[in-house]
Write a protein that holds these residues in place. Sequence first.
Motif, PDB file in Angstrom:
ATOM      1  N   ARG A 146      51.295  36.439  29.321  1.00  0.00           N
ATOM      2  CA  ARG A 146      51.490  35.991  30.587  1.00  0.00           C
ATOM      3  C   ARG A 146      51.338  34.528  30.745  1.00  0.00           C
ATOM      4  O   ARG A 146      51.358  33.895  31.957  1.00  0.00           O
ATOM      5  CB  ARG A 146      50.505  36.478  31.465  1.00  0.00           C
ATOM      6  N   GLY A 150      48.870  32.771  34.190  1.00  0.00           N
ATOM      7  CA  GLY A 150      49.055  34.285  34.512  1.00  0.00           C
ATOM      8  C   GLY A 150      47.777  34.941  33.947  1.00  0.00           C
ATOM      9  O   GLY A 150      47.758  36.448  34.022  1.00  0.00           O
ATOM     10  N   SER A 151      46.876  34.531  33.166  1.00  0.00           N
ATOM     11  CA  SER A 151      45.842  35.236  32.405  1.00  0.00           C
ATOM     12  C   SER A 151      44.446  34.860  33.015  1.00  0.00           C
ATOM     13  O   SER A 151      44.001  33.905  33.333  1.00  0.00           O
ATOM     14  CB  SER A 151      45.868  34.738  30.751  1.00  0.00           C
ATOM     15  N   LEU A 152      43.628  35.969  32.965  1.00  0.00           N
ATOM     16  CA  LEU A 152      42.024  35.948  32.936  1.00  0.00           C
ATOM     17  C   LEU A 152      41.779  35.469  31.385  1.00  0.00           C
ATOM     18  O   LEU A 152      42.233  35.828  30.329  1.00  0.00           O
ATOM     19  CB  LEU A 152      41.611  37.438  33.136  1.00  0.00           C
ATOM     20  N   GLY A 176      41.698  33.245  36.067  1.00  0.00           N
ATOM     21  CA  GLY A 176      40.117  33.484  36.462  1.00  0.00           C
ATOM     22  C   GLY A 176      39.252  33.534  35.083  1.00  0.00           C
ATOM     23  O   GLY A 176      39.813  33.659  34.223  1.00  0.00           O
ATOM     24  N   LEU A 177      38.040  33.350  35.259  1.00  0.00           N
ATOM     25  CA  LEU A 177      37.066  33.373  34.235  1.00  0.00           C
ATOM     26  C   LEU A 177      36.315  34.741  33.948  1.00  0.00           C
ATOM     27  O   LEU A 177      35.583  35.236  35.201  1.00  0.00           O
ATOM     28  CB  LEU A 177      36.044  32.129  34.151  1.00  0.00           C
ATOM     29  N   ARG A 178      36.282  35.346  32.996  1.00  0.00           N
ATOM     30  CA  ARG A 178      35.462  36.278  32.811  1.00  0.00           C
ATOM     31  C   ARG A 178      34.372  36.264  31.718  1.00  0.00           C
ATOM     32  O   ARG A 178      34.791  35.683  30.553  1.00  0.00           O
ATOM     33  CB  ARG A 178      36.221  37.656  32.440  1.00  0.00           C
ATOM     34  N   ASN A 189      39.235  42.879  24.353  1.00  0.00           N
ATOM     35  CA  ASN A 189      39.962  42.592  25.678  1.00  0.00           C
ATOM     36  C   ASN A 189      41.204  41.814  25.486  1.00  0.00           C
ATOM     37  O   ASN A 189      42.302  42.092  26.077  1.00  0.00           O
ATOM     38  CB  ASN A 189      38.934  41.880  26.768  1.00  0.00           C
ATOM     39  N   ARG A 194      43.804  42.429  28.508  1.00  0.00           N
ATOM     40  CA  ARG A 194      42.962  42.312  29.533  1.00  0.00           C
ATOM     41  C   ARG A 194      42.481  40.876  29.870  1.00  0.00           C
ATOM     42  O   ARG A 194      42.251  40.554  30.861  1.00  0.00           O
ATOM     43  CB  ARG A 194      42.019  43.407  29.692  1.00  0.00           C
ATOM     44  N   LEU A 195      42.538  40.097  29.044  1.00  0.00           N
ATOM     45  CA  LEU A 195      42.125  38.607  28.658  1.00  0.00           C
ATOM     46  C   LEU A 195      43.335  38.019  27.742  1.00  0.00           C
ATOM     47  O   LEU A 195      43.868  38.444  26.871  1.00  0.00           O
ATOM     48  CB  LEU A 195      40.973  38.389  27.908  1.00  0.00           C
TER      49      LEU A 195
END
Lengths: 253, 253
Positions: A146, A150-152, A176-178, A189, A194-195
């Motif tokens: 993405r 577009g990505s975490l 966003g940050l995880r 992930n 997912r990341l």
Amino acid sequence: MATLDAQLQTLMWAAREKTLALMADHYEVDAKTTFNDLVTTVDKETERFITARLKEIDPTAQIISEEGFGDEVHDLSGRVYIVDPVDGTLNFVKQQTNFATMLACYEDGQPKLGYIMDVMNQTLYHGGPGVGVFKNDHPLNPPVDRGLRGSLVDVNYGLLFTNHHNVQAVIKNASGLRLYGSAGLEIINVLEGRLGLYLSRLKPWDLAAGRALAEGLGLVVKAIDEKGLDVLSSNLVLVATKQVADDVFALVN
Amino acid sequence: MATLDAQLQTLMWAAREKTLALMADHYEVDAKTTFNDLVTTVDKETERFITARLKEIDPTAQIISEEGFGDEVHDLSGRVYIVDPVDGTLNFVKQQTNFATMLACYEDGQPKLGYIMDVMNQTLYHGGPGVGVFKNDHPLNPPVDRGLRGSLVDVNYGLLFTNHHNVQAVIKNASGLRLYGSAGLEIINVLEGRLGLYLSRLKPWDLAAGRALAEGLGLVVKAIDEKGLDVLSSNLVLVATKQVADDVFALVN
């Protein structure tokens, strides 16, 4: 290699049983370098179990391991195993979940097979370049790319305080940050889509298994500092999809 | 209240079925204020479903809801429901997991009942002050209070860039930083003892259910800015164990 792969998968499941049994019993927690760099008797006993079993499976190979029950390895010729018995020890101690056991098999410095066991979710990711990557028995497809926006992403927060290598710009240009607190689970992930990015300073045992799996899915694993990717020492490394890696290299310095 | 509680629990499980059905079908994603502030047709349809059902259960109550299918609420007298159909929409879109559905019931501005559904893990946290807190059918005990240094924490990373209220000191004095990307799931982690602190700028629907549950376990829910805790507006709020809250208030400004 297929026989070895089967033996190492069996070893990972046996190590999981060992870890669960040790968790259910009394275990000791000690600080290593600082109050939040922990080691437990579960780390040590699980590592001892894995290295002993590896010596039976492959007696002439060398072993690099986090808690020191392996060998002193100075050159990577031949077969080298890299072991992290409990990746995410803080999570293990504080959460009793969100930690992993990791094992990698390298030949002449090149990743061949990687294993990340998400212990509490009973899920083993395994495979490597040329082998493909599997989640228990199911083959994984490469994740959708993405791009950065577009990505975490997961970026080590130690870098964030000082804006080391301009990482704040990376985070601000992502969705966003995880932060999950286990290199193995962060890399899972990324494998799962997912990341889009995991960027952190990683020791050999933090990266070895994840690198084999990530490269097995065609993902980018690359050092962002001048030192380049080195199996024996600590590096600032990204694991990312192709477009995300390009986007990150345009921002970091 | 026990009858209402049972009706609201049934509603939460029905909302979960609705969300899963909508996820399995085609849904639209739109940006609200910026590229990483998303809303989907799943948010909207699930909210419409919940608010319609609430109007049947409790026809005279007012409803505050994230996507605007509730009422314009200016005073909190009587019974007010607060609804967040998909908390963690970025996770929903990018990860298809790690999001929650939340519902709270307030009376005269005081939390009575809270519901946080971890949709993909099929787990409903429910309860409130005087009722206790339950994870599906199992009562939860208050988490162990490890103080700030002994705890993993979640602090909104927007605050971190600018060191707003001196939050970098909070993080440096904790065991480690974790970021999961859903207010509901962060608060669940505090309830379960996996985090000692959640500190973030929260809108009414981000906090209402979590506040009912946290206060139901004797945890501290408090604004750290001058505005104080306000059910109708956005606040910088912490949810924490008692000792962690004391440690944080000694550091923030």
